[in-house]
Scaffold this motif. Sequence first.
Motif, PDB file in Angstrom:
ATOM      1  N   TYR A  37      49.141  36.511  40.187  1.00 33.53           N
ATOM      2  CA  TYR A  37      49.773  37.809  40.046  1.00 33.53           C
ATOM      3  C   TYR A  37      50.639  37.793  38.803  1.00 33.53           C
ATOM      4  CZ  TYR A  37      48.535  39.012  44.891  1.00 33.53           C
ATOM      5  OH  TYR A  37      47.867  39.300  46.061  1.00 33.53           O
ATOM      6  N   GLU A  46      51.339  42.908  40.108  1.00 29.83           N
ATOM      7  CA  GLU A  46      49.939  43.240  40.292  1.00 29.83           C
ATOM      8  C   GLU A  46      49.085  41.987  40.394  1.00 29.83           C
ATOM      9  OE1 GLU A  46      48.067  45.184  37.000  1.00 29.83           O
ATOM     10  OE2 GLU A  46      48.962  43.850  35.499  1.00 29.83           O
ATOM     11  N   ALA A  60      41.486  42.100  38.065  1.00 30.85           N
ATOM     12  CA  ALA A  60      41.999  43.409  37.717  1.00 30.85           C
ATOM     13  C   ALA A  60      41.181  43.966  36.557  1.00 30.85           C
ATOM     14  CB  ALA A  60      43.469  43.324  37.325  1.00 30.85           C
TER      15      ALA A  60
END
Length: 120
Positions: A37, A46, A60
Amino acid sequence: QVQLVESGGGLVQPRGSLRLSCAASGNIFTINVMGWYRQAPGKQRELVAAITREGMTNYADSVKGRFTISRDNAKNMVYLQMNSLQPEDTAVYYCHCDRVVTAFGYRELWGQGTLVTVSS
């Protein structure tokens, strides 16, 4: 008894590369999902990338094609190869394990974080 320790962060120029490492230490039986993260100032934390014991990965959208996550189950380590780094990648990066199984049960683990700064 059980902890995560990250390494590899630092200052890098745009378009450069860094490789982050995370080691889970202690009397560990198994680790389910391992991931990375990140959190930049003023932004939410995130998920960057995650990988299962079997090697299934998820990224991501912002890092697809640039970052690669991998793990070594025998060593209880996870890595994040970061290429084509951009200033927007600047953040504190945290190693994470969703379920670490030991003789005392299982638990979630977070590393202390390592700072990645992308700047010229």
